[in-house]
Design a protein around this motif. Structure first.
Motif, short mmCIF file in Angstrom:
data_model
loop_
_atom_site.label_atom_id
_atom_site.label_comp_id
_atom_site.label_asym_id
_atom_site.label_seq_id
_atom_site.Cartn_x
_atom_site.Cartn_y
_atom_site.Cartn_z
N TYR A 34 -7.62 2.07 -15.26
CA TYR A 34 -8.98 1.73 -15.04
C TYR A 34 -9.48 0.89 -16.69
O TYR A 34 -10.22 0.08 -16.47
CB TYR A 34 -9.92 3.05 -14.94
N ALA B 19 -9.80 5.98 -6.16
CA ALA B 19 -8.18 5.38 -5.84
C ALA B 19 -7.53 6.68 -5.59
O ALA B 19 -6.61 6.53 -4.54
CB ALA B 19 -7.45 4.87 -7.11
N PHE C 291 -2.24 -0.91 -8.19
CA PHE C 291 -3.16 -0.20 -7.12
C PHE C 291 -2.70 -1.02 -5.91
O PHE C 291 -2.37 -2.13 -5.59
CB PHE C 291 -4.62 -0.33 -7.49
N ALA D 248 -1.40 8.72 -7.33
CA ALA D 248 -1.33 7.13 -7.04
C ALA D 248 -0.40 6.69 -8.15
O ALA D 248 -0.11 7.12 -8.98
CB ALA D 248 -2.71 6.65 -7.54
N ALA E 209 -0.35 4.08 -9.79
CA ALA E 209 -0.93 3.77 -10.99
C ALA E 209 -1.50 4.60 -11.67
O ALA E 209 -1.98 4.21 -12.86
CB ALA E 209 -2.05 2.73 -10.68
N ALA F 101 1.99 1.77 -3.44
CA ALA F 101 1.02 2.10 -4.29
C ALA F 101 0.63 3.51 -4.11
O ALA F 101 0.27 4.29 -5.08
CB ALA F 101 -0.23 1.30 -4.37
N MET G 48 -6.32 -5.44 -11.49
CA MET G 48 -6.24 -4.33 -10.60
C MET G 48 -4.70 -4.57 -9.72
O MET G 48 -3.86 -3.56 -9.61
CB MET G 48 -7.29 -4.51 -9.51
N ASN H 262 0.81 -1.24 0.18
CA ASN H 262 0.02 -0.01 0.16
C ASN H 262 0.90 1.29 0.03
O ASN H 262 0.63 2.08 -0.68
CB ASN H 262 -1.02 -0.13 1.18
N ARG I 263 -5.01 7.58 -16.61
CA ARG I 263 -6.13 6.77 -15.94
C ARG I 263 -6.38 5.45 -16.74
O ARG I 263 -7.21 4.90 -16.54
CB ARG I 263 -7.38 7.55 -15.58
N SER J 133 -4.55 3.91 -2.26
CA SER J 133 -4.33 4.08 -3.49
C SER J 133 -5.10 2.69 -4.09
O SER J 133 -4.54 2.15 -5.07
CB SER J 133 -3.06 4.40 -4.25
N SER J 134 -6.18 2.16 -3.77
CA SER J 134 -6.61 1.24 -4.08
C SER J 134 -7.77 1.35 -5.10
O SER J 134 -8.41 2.39 -4.96
CB SER J 134 -7.06 0.17 -2.96
N ALA J 135 -8.12 0.45 -6.12
CA ALA J 135 -9.10 0.93 -6.87
C ALA J 135 -10.27 -0.31 -6.92
O ALA J 135 -11.11 -0.41 -7.77
CB ALA J 135 -8.48 0.59 -8.40
#
Lengths: 221, 251
Positions: B126, B172, B217, B110, B112, A84, B212, A81, B123, B178-180
């Protein structure tokens, strides 16, 4: 198995191991509260536990596996995390994320360090403050050992701080379990969060009650 | 317009020449802003001044300016889309600000979503997630009869709520990790409840979750910041649904 490598799979493992440890935390608190009955309560409880023989070791092994998996994946996921989210915002305002949620790694590591200390302290009994003896019925005197240890302010403080960390960890962790397992709904999610926080508070304060009771003299030798 | 009171604001805007160039904040003064300006129109005003002065205008993403395309992407004072509930940057109006305010404007941050220039990020991660399974493979042909495939109203509503996602990336960008997951789960949940999507449900959820992760992410840790910043109010119940679908896909 993708359960051990994927983002969701590892979280599911963390959720299950975490929740099993919460069950242990509940049972351990119930057992510990026998100290409020007095020496007869906790000494008899301890003797009963030790009479289980090999089962004790099976149980310890299971706990070791749970702690290891939860800790390993917890550290791994946190490092990912951080990678990221390499750059941080100049202004960082969170609308929903909580202090407890954002500091799971730190409260977790505090609890982990505490577990090591706690095992050396009351299980291996290798710390200098240990008063070992037997009670009138010939049982190992857990009551006197615990009370004499917690009469040292510093030791009581370590336990209190660790239990505050545990409280914070579960404050976020219990509801998180239901979300990760998908065992909730839009309607129940809010209630599960509140319920989880109440359980976390009861457990945390329940544990803290023991060193505090000894410090203020409610429990004494 | 003369009857309107105008505002003067101080903007701290992230300026970055290119993906690998170092970025920094530049300070600008936005003058003559009325409460009727949208946030993007306010930047338009600043850019007019910059262009007249022979300077590079602030580069930012925008398209429909109606809150439905998902192009605008700015973190305003630390919150993606500025923190007004269910509002994109283009629908955020200057009446939410006061004369003399200082505003920080940053791009999505992020790993990503690499920054392309100033406030624009790439982006396409995505799109990669969607390409991994956010569709149904079916033979096309004539339009099926209206009653050939029955979808209960509640299910249709649920799928529609998930389909509201405009893929802007705020989830995100707002996530501490920064998770999607909110984006991915909206696609997974929408298709998993519909008869057309159920045939490929297992393959979809594992492929999209893997994509993902490969995009870089982070891992969802249930902060629910995503739902709070989502301009479409996508609910985290879809993340729980994704988790259920993922578990089902293991067996």
């Amino acid at each position: 198995m993708s359960l051990f490598t994927s983002t969701v799979g590892r979280k599911i493992i963390m959720a299950i191991t975490g929740q099993l440890m919460v069950l242990f935390v509940i049972v351990h608190l119930l057992g510990n509260s026998s100290i409020f009955i007095g020496p007869n309560g906790i000494n008899a409880y301890a003797e009963h536990l030790h009479s289980l023989g090999p089962l004790v070791w099976v149980f310890r092994l299971i706990m070791l596996v749970l702690v290891s998996l939860h800790g390993w994946f917890g550290i791994q996921l946190t490092l990912e995390n951080k990678a990221a989210a390499t750059t941080t915002y100049a202004v960082n305002r969170k609308l929903k994320a909580s202090f407890a949620g954002e500091n799971m790694i730190w409260t977790g590591l505090i609890v982990l360090a505490f577990i090591v200390y706690h095992l050396l302290h009351f299980t291996a009994r290798v710390t200098p403050d240990i008063v070992a003896g037997t009670d009138a019925a010939g049982r190992y005197d857990v009551y006197t050992m615990v009370v004499s240890s917690f009469q040292h302010g510093a030791i009581a403080l370590i336990y209190i701080v660790a239990m505050i960390a545990l409280l914070l960890h579960l404050f976020h962790g219990i509801q998180s379990f239901f979300q990760t397992m998908g065992w909730n709904s839009e309607r129940s999610q809010c209630r599960i969060t509140t319920g989880g926080r109440v359980v976390a508070a009861i457990l945390g304060l329940g544990y803290i009650a023991i060193p505090v009771s000894i410090l203020i003299g409610i429990l004494n030798k | 317009m003369s009857e309107h009171k105008t505002m003067t604001l101080t903007l701290n805007v992230w300026r970055q020449k290119g993906p690998n160039a170092p970025g920094k904040f530049e300070t600008y003064t936005a003058k003559g802003i009325t409460e009727h300006h949208s946030f993007l129109e306010m930047i338009d005003v600043v850019n007019e001044d910059l262009i007249k002065a022979g300077k590079d205008p602030i580069v930012f993403d925008h398209d429909c300016r109606e809150g439905i395309c998902g192009m605008c992407s700015q973190v305003i004072n630390g919150v993606p889309h500025g923190g007004q509930e269910r509002t994109t940057v283009c629908q955020l109006h200057m009446r939410k600000f006061k004369d003399g305010d200082t505003i920080y404007i940053e791009p999505w941050r992020a790993a990503a979503f690499p920054i392309l220039k100033d406030l624009i990020v790439d982006r396409s991660a995505y799109d990669t997630i969607t390409q991994a399974g956010g569709y149904t493979s079916c033979h096309t042909g004539g339009v099926p009869d209206g009653n050939a495939l029955l979808v209960p109203k509640g299910v249709a509503d649920y799928a529609m709520d998930a389909a509201e996602c405009i893929g802007c990336g705020a989830c995100a960008a707002g996530c501490p990790n920064s998770s999607a997951m909110l984006f991915t789960s909206a696609k997974v949940a929408q298709l998993a409840v519909l008869p057309q999507g159920q045939a490929e449900a297992k393959k979809r959820v594992t492929s999209m979750v893997d994509a993902m992760q490969e995009c870089g992410f982070g891992n969802c840790s249930n902060h629910y910041e995503c739902q709070a910043v989502c301009p479409k109010g996508i609910n985290v119940k879809f993340i729980a649904k994704l988790n259920r679908e993922y578990l089902k896909a293991q067996f």
